[in-house]
Motif scaffolding. Structure first.
Motif, PDB file in Angstrom:
ATOM      1  N   TYR A 315       0.818  -1.211   0.000  1.00 57.44           N
ATOM      2  CA  TYR A 315       0.000   0.000   0.000  1.00 57.44           C
ATOM      3  C   TYR A 315       0.855   1.266   0.000  1.00 57.44           C
ATOM      4  O   TYR A 315       0.355   2.355  -0.270  1.00 57.44           O
ATOM      5  CB  TYR A 315      -0.929   0.008   1.218  1.00 57.44           C
ATOM      6  CG  TYR A 315      -1.965  -1.091   1.186  1.00 57.44           C
ATOM      7  CD1 TYR A 315      -2.844  -1.215   0.109  1.00 57.44           C
ATOM      8  CD2 TYR A 315      -2.060  -2.019   2.213  1.00 57.44           C
ATOM      9  CE1 TYR A 315      -3.797  -2.226   0.074  1.00 57.44           C
ATOM     10  CE2 TYR A 315      -3.005  -3.034   2.187  1.00 57.44           C
ATOM     11  CZ  TYR A 315      -3.867  -3.134   1.112  1.00 57.44           C
ATOM     12  OH  TYR A 315      -4.798  -4.142   1.070  1.00 57.44           O
ATOM     13  N   LEU A 316       2.152   1.122   0.299  1.00 57.91           N
ATOM     14  CA  LEU A 316       3.058   2.273   0.342  1.00 57.91           C
ATOM     15  C   LEU A 316       3.961   2.361  -0.879  1.00 57.91           C
ATOM     16  O   LEU A 316       4.717   3.321  -1.017  1.00 57.91           O
ATOM     17  CB  LEU A 316       3.928   2.202   1.599  1.00 57.91           C
ATOM     18  CG  LEU A 316       3.187   2.182   2.941  1.00 57.91           C
ATOM     19  CD1 LEU A 316       4.173   1.967   4.081  1.00 57.91           C
ATOM     20  CD2 LEU A 316       2.421   3.485   3.143  1.00 57.91           C
ATOM     21  N   ARG A 317       3.921   1.372  -1.764  1.00 56.73           N
ATOM     22  CA  ARG A 317       4.805   1.352  -2.931  1.00 56.73           C
ATOM     23  C   ARG A 317       4.256   2.213  -4.057  1.00 56.73           C
ATOM     24  O   ARG A 317       3.062   2.513  -4.119  1.00 56.73           O
ATOM     25  CB  ARG A 317       4.989  -0.086  -3.442  1.00 56.73           C
ATOM     26  CG  ARG A 317       5.868  -0.941  -2.584  1.00 56.73           C
ATOM     27  CD  ARG A 317       5.916  -2.369  -3.078  1.00 56.73           C
ATOM     28  NE  ARG A 317       6.509  -2.490  -4.405  1.00 56.73           N
ATOM     29  CZ  ARG A 317       6.635  -3.648  -5.055  1.00 56.73           C
ATOM     30  NH1 ARG A 317       6.206  -4.763  -4.493  1.00 56.73           N
ATOM     31  NH2 ARG A 317       7.181  -3.680  -6.241  1.00 56.73           N
ATOM     32  N   GLY A 318       5.171   2.578  -4.965  1.00 58.57           N
ATOM     33  CA  GLY A 318       4.788   3.344  -6.142  1.00 58.57           C
ATOM     34  C   GLY A 318       4.820   2.482  -7.391  1.00 58.57           C
ATOM     35  O   GLY A 318       5.025   1.267  -7.332  1.00 58.57           O
ATOM     36  N   ASN A 319       4.614   3.109  -8.543  1.00 57.63           N
ATOM     37  CA  ASN A 319       4.655   2.376  -9.808  1.00 57.63           C
ATOM     38  C   ASN A 319       6.069   1.863 -10.070  1.00 57.63           C
ATOM     39  O   ASN A 319       7.038   2.611  -9.945  1.00 57.63           O
ATOM     40  CB  ASN A 319       4.222   3.281 -10.959  1.00 57.63           C
ATOM     41  CG  ASN A 319       2.752   3.656 -10.866  1.00 57.63           C
ATOM     42  OD1 ASN A 319       1.907   2.803 -10.591  1.00 57.63           O
ATOM     43  ND2 ASN A 319       2.434   4.914 -11.078  1.00 57.63           N
ATOM     44  N   GLU A 320       6.185   0.605 -10.446  1.00 61.53           N
ATOM     45  CA  GLU A 320       7.486   0.010 -10.712  1.00 61.53           C
ATOM     46  C   GLU A 320       7.432  -0.805 -11.992  1.00 61.53           C
ATOM     47  O   GLU A 320       6.394  -1.389 -12.329  1.00 61.53           O
ATOM     48  CB  GLU A 320       7.920  -0.890  -9.539  1.00 61.53           C
ATOM     49  CG  GLU A 320       8.136  -0.118  -8.249  1.00 61.53           C
ATOM     50  CD  GLU A 320       8.565  -1.006  -7.106  1.00 61.53           C
ATOM     51  OE1 GLU A 320       8.984  -2.147  -7.373  1.00 61.53           O
ATOM     52  OE2 GLU A 320       8.470  -0.569  -5.945  1.00 61.53           O
ATOM     53  N   TYR A 321       8.570  -0.813 -12.680  1.00 59.85           N
ATOM     54  CA  TYR A 321       8.666  -1.514 -13.961  1.00 59.85           C
ATOM     55  C   TYR A 321       9.924  -2.365 -13.969  1.00 59.85           C
ATOM     56  O   TYR A 321      10.908  -2.066 -13.297  1.00 59.85           O
ATOM     57  CB  TYR A 321       8.697  -0.519 -15.126  1.00 59.85           C
ATOM     58  CG  TYR A 321       7.463   0.352 -15.209  1.00 59.85           C
ATOM     59  CD1 TYR A 321       6.377  -0.026 -15.997  1.00 59.85           C
ATOM     60  CD2 TYR A 321       7.374   1.541 -14.484  1.00 59.85           C
ATOM     61  CE1 TYR A 321       5.241   0.763 -16.068  1.00 59.85           C
ATOM     62  CE2 TYR A 321       6.245   2.333 -14.543  1.00 59.85           C
ATOM     63  CZ  TYR A 321       5.176   1.932 -15.340  1.00 59.85           C
ATOM     64  OH  TYR A 321       4.059   2.703 -15.396  1.00 59.85           O
ATOM     65  N   SER A 322       9.889  -3.420 -14.763  1.00 54.63           N
ATOM     66  CA  SER A 322      11.036  -4.307 -14.920  1.00 54.63           C
ATOM     67  C   SER A 322      11.519  -4.220 -16.356  1.00 54.63           C
ATOM     68  O   SER A 322      10.720  -4.279 -17.294  1.00 54.63           O
ATOM     69  CB  SER A 322      10.637  -5.753 -14.584  1.00 54.63           C
ATOM     70  OG  SER A 322      11.688  -6.635 -14.874  1.00 54.63           O
TER      71      SER A 322
END
Length: 671
Positions: A315-322
């Motif tokens: 719930y505290l993470r942001g958008n992330e990509y691999s």
């Protein structure tokens, strides 16, 4: 009051709840002490050097901090260049030993700090991207506490074992109908049971979070909790405005709510189905199926179910990509939950909790609400099948490698030759560099590796030979869903007499979920290493991987990985089945015993280039103007082979081919 005491006694003693709690606390402590690994092991291995720099830059980013780090980087870079030059001048006879020692000593003292500086400089490159909300701090403690999204299976199991018997115990003993007929056997008794179960789960959840907090405080230290959350790289893209300690409080609150939600769900299923085994299987499936079924990590957080709250970190993470190393494309692995979405999830979860509580109280207050079990039996069978499927999918197998160790040279890692075939790296077409083999009898040349799915496979050029077996490594990719691509690393054994292939080692690089929090922490760190492997070699117990500046070993039986050597840069290197030979920064050859884990410097052997063959080291002697020498490892004796300076040399069977430095022509020397 007497009813509450009786229910407490029944829950903790008769239903063995206290035993399960003590066992959980014991196992929890064991797993923390034995299985915890630092998120960044390099910091722990170089802690004195790292902390010496951290004290000078700790806190928010500033121009003074930037100036200090840039100046220190320039100093270390200049020292490395100066050390290389002074070493070459000394071995070339340009300067005397006294002058060399006088200049080299302060340079070596400065370069001893290089690894600590690299660690702090890595933080600097991360912080300068968003300096307003990223601070310098020691992160292993907070990362261990917060930077993971692994389901604590032990905790889920404990909640199941202490909550499921609350009502199922009566159904199993056929006491439910009798209790509903007595004066306090309806609303009052059910309310006591529910309150006691929820209170026990809440207290134990808080106790578990406090255990984690105390453990990481004692082992690593949890200082500067008032720094912004984004100071931890795990939350780099988060838009949440809170401190690290506030994030811990939010995560703890979420886990408490998730645990209460799970407890209510267990009570609800047990009251509706009235079967202990079905309650365990159904509730376990509700937790594990979305945990393993959703491949986009953020999907499990948008469900109004206990799973997301039991982890809460997402719930505290942001958008992330691999980034896919095969096609260099970005694919989403996590989508940040907005405040509105989070509010809807919490609201729906609270509504479902209220509905389940109301249904429980209604069914437990009505003696005539007992239903037929035929439908429940069908549902139980279906969920049992789903549970078994999930369990099977979580299994894995391992391969064993047979055969004895062989002599290995890093400089000849791209070639292999026996009586029938010669393997080499074919670079005639730079757009299609591949491993080729030549049949010595017919002279025909072919590609060594034939792969029908070549677009999804990336074969590395490094080889290892052991008798009739040749090993190579490759990366495979498989598109599973729109936003997911599975990647794994393999070592393949090829029998050169039949050309049959066998997978002897395989590592999933897609960061699969793990039951234990500690196992997930180092997964990303290890997966990144596998993408940087330059070469490998084997012995009977371990596989050794050579990275850009380190060598790691993996135990074939346990799969445990550890760093055994740090070498930067890696030049000449050899292995004889037990001992690793390598050149350090001062051109000295070091012997590292893989069994005793001890190092010994070979005296009077100064070189940057050597090869191991027949228990002898053949090397270009820098102390004798680059003449070619041999060093007998058994007798510890050096002998000159040619009396001319040598640029390079290599073996072909029992012949040395070397290039004369004076005329740049190639000569051969029979052994």
């Amino acid at each position: 009051m007497s009813t509450s005491l009786y229910e407490m006694k029944k829950m903790f003693l008769l239903q063995k709840g206290l035993l399960f709690i003590l066992l959980f606390l014991f196992l929890k402590a064991i797993f923390l002490f034995l299985m915890d690994k630092p998120v960044n092991p390099d910091i722990e291995m170089n802690s004195p050097l790292y902390f010496s720099y951290l004290k000078q830059v700790q806190g928010p980013y500033s121009e003074i901090t930037e100036q200090f780090l840039l100046e220190e980087a320039a100093r270390i870079s200049d020292a490395k260049i100066s050390q290389q030059k002074i070493t070459e001048d000394y071995y070339d006879g340009v300067i005397e030993e006294a002058e060399f020692l006088a200049v080299a000593a302060p340079l070596e003292r400065l370069l001893q700090n290089e690894k600590g500086f690299e660690l702090i400089y890595d933080q600097y490159t991360y912080i300068r991207e968003h300096p307003e909300d990223r601070y310098f701090l020691y992160r292993n403690g907070w990362d261990g506490l917060l930077s993971n999204e692994t389901l604590d299976l032990l905790w889920v199991l404990l909640v199941l074992l202490i909550v499921a018997p609350v009502f199922c115990y009566e159904y199993e003993s056929k006491m439910d109908r009798l209790l509903l007929t007595v004066r306090k056997g309806t609303f009052h008794q059910s309310a006591c049971k529910i309150c006691l179960a929820l209170l026990s789960v809440a207290v134990l959840s808080l106790l578990t979070s406090c255990m984690d907090l105390v453990f990481y405080q004692l082992k690593y230290g949890l200082v500067y909790g008032d720094y912004p959350l984004q100071s931890l790289s795990y939350f780099a893209e988060s838009d949440k405005k809170c401190t690290i300690f506030e994030a811990f409080l939010w995560v703890t609150s979420g886990k408490v709510f998730g645990s209460l939600y799970l407890a209510l769900l267990i009570l609800f299923v047990s009251v509706c189905m009235k079967r202990y085994a079905f309650t365990l299987f159904a509730c376990t499936g509700i937790i594990l199926i979305p945990y393993y079924g959703f491949h986009l990590e953020s999907s499990k957080y948008i469900l109004p179910a206990p799973l997301g709250f039991l982890m809460s970190t997402g719930y505290l993470r942001g958008n992330e990509y691999s980034r896919d190393p095969f096609n260099d494309q970005l694919t989403p692995v996590f989508r940040e939950l907005s405040a509105a979405t989070l509010g809807i999830v919490i609201g729906l979860s609270l509504l479902l909790c209220f509905i389940m509580l109301a249904v429980i109280m209604f069914l437990r207050s009505n003696a005539w609400s007992i239903k037929t079990g035929r439908l429940r039996g069908k549902m139980s069978g279906t969920l049992l099948f789903m549970w078994l499927t999930v369990s099977v999918l979580s299994g894995c197998t391992s391969s064993q490698i047979s055969g004895q160790s062989a002599v290995y040279n890093f400089s000849t890692r791209n070639s292999y030759e026996n009586n029938n075939y010669r393997l080499y790296l074919d670079e005639t077409d730079l757009n299609n560099v591949h491993i080729a083999f030549e049949d010595k009898q017919t002279g025909k040349k072919h590609e060594f590796i034939r792969n029908a799915m070549s677009d999804l496979t990336q074969v590395q050029s490094s080889l290892f030979s052991n008798g009739r077996y040749v090993y190579y490594m490759k990366y495979d990719s498989e598109k599973k869903r729109k936003f997911e691509e599975r990647k794994w690393f393999s070592i393949i054994q090829v029998d050169m007499s039949t050309f049959n292939e066998q997978v002897v080692f395989e590592k999933n690089l897609s960061l699969e979920k793990s039951f234990f929090i500690e196992a997930k922490k180092v997964e990303s760190y290890d997966a990144a290493f596998f993408f940087s492997i330059q070469a490998f070699f084997l012995d009977e117990k371990n596989i050794y991987f050579i990275g850009p500046d380190e060598i790691r070993s993996i135990n074939r039986l346990t799969g445990a990985m550890k760093i055994i050597l740090r070498i930067s840069p890696i030049g000449s290197l050899a292995f004889d089945g037990r001992t690793i030979y390598y050149v350090n920064n001062n051109s000295h050859v070091i012997k590292y015993d893989t069994v005793t884990q001890s190092e010994v410097t070979i005296p009077d052997m100064v070189t940057r280039s050597f090869l191991l063959k027949d228990n002898k080291l053949f090397f270009v002697n820098r102390k004798d103007r680059y003449k070619l020498y041999t060093y007998d490892l058994g007798e510890s004796v050096s002998r000159k082979l040619v009396d001319v300076p040598v640029v390079s040399f290599f073996f072909r069977e029992q012949t040395i081919f070397y290039v004369n430095k004076n005329d740049r022509k190639e000569y051969e020397l029979k052994l």
